[in-house]
Design a protein around this motif. Structure first.
Motif, short mmCIF file in Angstrom:
data_model
loop_
_atom_site.label_atom_id
_atom_site.label_comp_id
_atom_site.label_asym_id
_atom_site.label_seq_id
_atom_site.Cartn_x
_atom_site.Cartn_y
_atom_site.Cartn_z
N LEU A 175 -5.92 -1.40 4.94
CA LEU A 175 -4.72 -0.92 4.54
C LEU A 175 -4.90 0.14 3.25
O LEU A 175 -4.18 1.06 3.27
CB LEU A 175 -3.69 -2.06 4.18
N ARG A 176 -5.65 -0.26 2.44
CA ARG A 176 -6.09 0.81 1.43
C ARG A 176 -6.81 1.98 2.09
O ARG A 176 -6.27 2.97 1.37
CB ARG A 176 -7.25 0.10 0.43
N ALA A 177 -7.51 2.03 3.09
CA ALA A 177 -8.13 3.05 3.55
C ALA A 177 -6.99 4.13 4.34
O ALA A 177 -6.97 5.15 4.34
CB ALA A 177 -9.06 2.68 4.79
N ILE A 178 -6.00 3.46 4.82
CA ILE A 178 -5.06 4.43 5.49
C ILE A 178 -3.84 4.58 4.32
O ILE A 178 -2.82 5.25 4.80
CB ILE A 178 -4.28 3.69 6.70
N GLY A 179 -4.09 4.05 3.27
CA GLY A 179 -2.98 4.56 2.13
C GLY A 179 -1.55 3.81 2.09
O GLY A 179 -0.57 4.25 1.79
N ALA A 180 -1.82 2.64 2.70
CA ALA A 180 -0.48 1.94 2.60
C ALA A 180 -0.23 1.24 1.27
O ALA A 180 -1.00 1.03 0.58
CB ALA A 180 -0.87 0.90 3.82
N ARG A 181 1.06 0.92 1.27
CA ARG A 181 1.80 0.35 0.21
C ARG A 181 2.58 -0.94 0.51
O ARG A 181 3.41 -0.62 1.49
CB ARG A 181 2.61 1.32 -0.54
N LEU A 182 2.59 -1.74 -0.25
CA LEU A 182 3.49 -2.99 -0.06
C LEU A 182 4.74 -2.70 -0.82
O LEU A 182 4.67 -2.68 -2.15
CB LEU A 182 2.74 -4.15 -0.63
N VAL A 183 5.76 -2.22 -0.45
CA VAL A 183 7.01 -1.87 -0.99
C VAL A 183 8.04 -3.14 -1.30
O VAL A 183 9.02 -2.86 -2.18
CB VAL A 183 7.66 -0.58 -0.51
N ASP A 184 7.94 -3.83 -0.39
CA ASP A 184 8.82 -5.09 -0.47
C ASP A 184 8.25 -6.45 0.13
O ASP A 184 7.59 -6.33 1.20
CB ASP A 184 10.38 -4.82 -0.04
N VAL A 185 8.41 -7.52 -0.49
CA VAL A 185 8.16 -8.90 -0.15
C VAL A 185 9.51 -9.70 -0.26
O VAL A 185 9.82 -9.50 -1.71
CB VAL A 185 7.03 -9.17 -0.41
N ALA A 186 9.97 -10.41 0.57
CA ALA A 186 11.11 -11.41 0.19
C ALA A 186 10.84 -12.43 1.30
O ALA A 186 9.73 -12.52 2.25
CB ALA A 186 12.22 -10.85 0.52
N PRO A 187 11.74 -13.87 0.91
CA PRO A 187 11.30 -14.72 2.01
C PRO A 187 11.34 -14.23 3.48
O PRO A 187 12.56 -13.78 4.05
CB PRO A 187 12.51 -15.82 1.75
N GLY A 188 10.56 -14.27 4.29
CA GLY A 188 10.34 -13.97 5.60
C GLY A 188 10.29 -12.52 5.90
O GLY A 188 10.66 -12.08 7.21
N ILE A 189 10.34 -11.64 5.07
CA ILE A 189 10.26 -10.30 5.35
C ILE A 189 8.99 -9.58 4.39
O ILE A 189 8.69 -9.84 3.25
CB ILE A 189 11.66 -9.72 4.80
N ALA A 190 8.46 -8.62 4.82
CA ALA A 190 7.61 -7.64 4.38
C ALA A 190 7.77 -6.19 4.71
O ALA A 190 7.88 -6.10 5.88
CB ALA A 190 6.23 -7.96 4.58
N VAL A 191 7.57 -5.25 3.81
CA VAL A 191 7.76 -3.80 4.30
C VAL A 191 6.70 -3.15 3.56
O VAL A 191 6.35 -3.28 2.54
CB VAL A 191 9.10 -3.14 3.65
N LEU A 192 5.98 -2.30 4.48
CA LEU A 192 4.78 -1.57 4.29
C LEU A 192 4.99 0.00 4.55
O LEU A 192 5.86 0.34 5.49
CB LEU A 192 3.60 -1.93 4.91
N GLU A 193 4.61 0.87 3.78
CA GLU A 193 4.57 2.34 4.10
C GLU A 193 3.47 2.80 3.87
O GLU A 193 2.60 2.58 3.00
CB GLU A 193 5.61 2.95 2.92
N THR A 194 3.35 4.01 4.58
CA THR A 194 2.31 5.04 4.29
C THR A 194 2.67 6.26 4.84
O THR A 194 3.64 6.39 5.65
CB THR A 194 0.76 4.47 5.14
N GLU A 195 1.73 7.43 4.42
CA GLU A 195 2.14 8.66 5.15
C GLU A 195 1.57 9.00 6.16
O GLU A 195 0.48 8.67 6.35
CB GLU A 195 1.88 9.72 3.84
N HIS A 196 2.46 9.85 7.21
CA HIS A 196 1.79 10.36 8.24
C HIS A 196 0.57 11.37 8.05
O HIS A 196 1.04 12.47 7.18
CB HIS A 196 2.73 10.70 9.23
N ARG A 197 -0.47 11.20 8.35
CA ARG A 197 -1.66 12.00 7.90
C ARG A 197 -2.44 12.32 8.93
O ARG A 197 -2.54 11.67 9.91
CB ARG A 197 -2.41 11.52 6.83
#
Length: 152
Positions: free
Chosen positions: A23-45
């Protein structure tokens, strides 16, 4: 980030995310985590694309797996860990250069042994429009934390 999650569970999810070198290699970020939910983002490169310019399916599959796993870990006690045992993904659209890739993992059913999750992957345009590009379903197996992986 959404509140309402045990701080120890948030810390564990964050530590797991941080330890995923892919995930670090593709530039992903953990932008949210809540009970039963996780949101990741990265740029299209360009370096994450296949030969036709679309984000490589392996990148999308990796984001889907991570989003599902992180969502699932929020439903486990801190002495448990998870491993994916099954995942299916449908690719329904491409992602244009410069768009943001967002993977949202959500728990559909958390059991004692198996947790079933979905991941919706969207391309987010400059004007914040979300375009569904992939949909995944994964099953995670709960096991004691720090158990060595089964290599047989």
């Amino acid at each position: 980030m959404v509140t309402g999650i045990d701080p120890l569970v948030r810390e564990k999810a964050t530590a797991i995310f941080t330890g995923m070198t892919f995930l670090r290699a593709i530039g992903a970020r953990l932008v949210d985590v809540a009970p039963g939910i996780a949101v990741l983002e990265t740029e299209h490169r360009a370096d994450l694309c296949q030969h036709q310019g679309a984000t490589h399916p392996g990148i999308l599959s990796g984001l889907a797996d991570a989003a599902c796993g992180l969502a699932a870990i929020t439903m486990q006690s801190t002495d448990r860990d998870l491993v994916a045992v099954e995942m299916k993904i449908n690719f329904v659209s491409g992602c244009a250069p410069g768009q943001l890739l967002r993977a949202t993992g959500a728990v559909s059913r958390a059991g004692r042994t198996l947790t079933v999750c979905t991941a919706h992957l969207h391309a987010v345009t400059a004007d914040k429009e979300e375009i569904l590009i992939a949909l995944a379903m994964a099953t995670m197996l709960s096991r004691p934390a720090h158990q060595e992986p089964d290599r047989g």
